[in-house]
Design a protein around this motif. Sequence first.
Motif, short mmCIF file in Angstrom:
data_model
loop_
_atom_site.label_atom_id
_atom_site.label_comp_id
_atom_site.label_asym_id
_atom_site.label_seq_id
_atom_site.Cartn_x
_atom_site.Cartn_y
_atom_site.Cartn_z
N ARG A 136 -0.79 -0.10 1.82
CA ARG A 136 -0.72 0.51 3.84
C ARG A 136 0.61 1.23 3.48
NH1 ARG A 136 -1.93 -4.59 6.89
NH2 ARG A 136 -4.31 -4.69 6.73
N PRO A 137 1.28 2.39 4.02
CA PRO A 137 2.27 3.02 3.93
C PRO A 137 3.82 2.47 4.20
CG PRO A 137 0.82 3.94 6.04
CD PRO A 137 0.23 2.82 4.72
N ASP A 138 4.59 2.77 3.90
CA ASP A 138 6.19 2.00 3.80
C ASP A 138 6.14 3.21 5.75
OD1 ASP A 138 5.53 1.07 1.77
OD2 ASP A 138 7.03 2.63 0.85
N ILE A 139 6.95 1.87 6.01
CA ILE A 139 7.65 2.30 7.36
C ILE A 139 8.78 2.83 6.84
CG2 ILE A 139 8.83 2.07 9.67
CD1 ILE A 139 7.13 -0.92 9.94
N THR A 140 9.07 4.50 7.54
CA THR A 140 10.01 5.09 6.99
C THR A 140 10.49 5.80 7.62
OG1 THR A 140 8.56 6.83 6.40
CG2 THR A 140 9.04 5.98 4.57
N GLU A 141 10.56 5.82 8.77
CA GLU A 141 10.82 6.76 10.05
C GLU A 141 11.05 5.36 11.19
OE1 GLU A 141 9.62 10.77 11.45
OE2 GLU A 141 9.60 11.20 9.71
N ARG A 142 12.24 5.73 12.18
CA ARG A 142 12.74 4.64 13.36
C ARG A 142 11.34 5.69 14.81
NH1 ARG A 142 19.06 4.22 13.90
NH2 ARG A 142 18.95 3.11 12.27
N THR A 143 11.01 4.20 15.03
CA THR A 143 10.24 4.27 16.27
C THR A 143 10.93 4.01 17.92
OG1 THR A 143 8.24 3.29 14.92
CG2 THR A 143 8.02 3.37 17.40
N PRO A 144 11.27 4.74 19.10
CA PRO A 144 11.41 4.42 19.96
C PRO A 144 11.16 2.74 20.77
CG PRO A 144 10.56 6.63 19.50
CD PRO A 144 9.86 6.07 18.65
N GLY A 145 12.22 2.34 21.03
CA GLY A 145 12.21 0.88 21.08
C GLY A 145 10.63 1.12 22.68
N VAL A 150 10.39 -0.53 5.33
CA VAL A 150 8.86 -2.47 5.49
C VAL A 150 8.00 -1.89 4.99
CG1 VAL A 150 7.99 -3.86 6.81
CG2 VAL A 150 10.11 -3.04 7.35
N ALA A 151 7.68 -2.10 3.64
CA ALA A 151 6.21 -2.64 3.48
C ALA A 151 5.13 -2.91 3.75
CB ALA A 151 6.14 -2.74 1.32
N MET A 152 3.48 -3.07 4.17
CA MET A 152 2.56 -3.75 5.28
C MET A 152 1.98 -4.19 4.03
SD MET A 152 4.93 -3.71 8.27
CE MET A 152 3.11 -4.35 9.08
N GLY A 153 2.54 -4.24 3.05
CA GLY A 153 0.80 -4.78 2.24
C GLY A 153 0.23 -3.29 1.45
N LEU A 154 -0.48 -3.47 0.41
CA LEU A 154 -1.29 -3.44 -0.54
C LEU A 154 -1.78 -2.17 -0.12
CD1 LEU A 154 -1.07 -2.83 -4.02
CD2 LEU A 154 -3.37 -4.53 -3.62
N GLU A 191 15.35 -2.96 18.49
CA GLU A 191 16.29 -3.90 17.19
C GLU A 191 14.35 -3.70 16.32
OE1 GLU A 191 16.10 -4.84 20.03
OE2 GLU A 191 18.53 -5.91 20.05
N MET A 192 12.95 -4.02 16.82
CA MET A 192 11.63 -3.32 15.97
C MET A 192 11.92 -2.34 15.53
SD MET A 192 9.36 -6.51 17.46
CE MET A 192 8.44 -6.44 16.16
N GLY A 193 12.72 -0.96 16.76
CA GLY A 193 11.92 -0.11 16.32
C GLY A 193 12.52 1.11 14.95
N ARG A 194 13.83 0.03 15.02
CA ARG A 194 15.12 0.64 13.84
C ARG A 194 14.88 -0.01 12.34
NH1 ARG A 194 19.42 -0.66 17.84
NH2 ARG A 194 19.18 -2.40 18.04
N MET A 195 13.37 -0.77 12.86
CA MET A 195 13.01 -1.25 11.00
C MET A 195 12.75 -0.33 10.48
SD MET A 195 12.01 -4.82 11.43
CE MET A 195 10.00 -4.79 11.23
#
Length: 77
Positions: free
Chosen positions: A43-52, A37-41, A30-34
Amino acid sequence: MFAVTGSGESVFRMLLFVLLPQMCIWFSDEMGRMTGVAMGLGRPDITERTPGTFVAIGGWILLIAGISVWIKLWVQS
């Protein structure tokens, strides 16, 4: 933790520290599918899924590293 330190604050801090690694281990898919998400000023946004599996491995690394640092500090004092 309370038996070792005698402090309720240290128990609360330990629970806060263990929360993220446990979430990474138990809910790795579930966390890998997020995404998005912006981690802050600055820092890059999470744009791709991460394998669980990678999320779970990262959780274990965080958990073991934290425990080993705590043991090292406890042995020195």
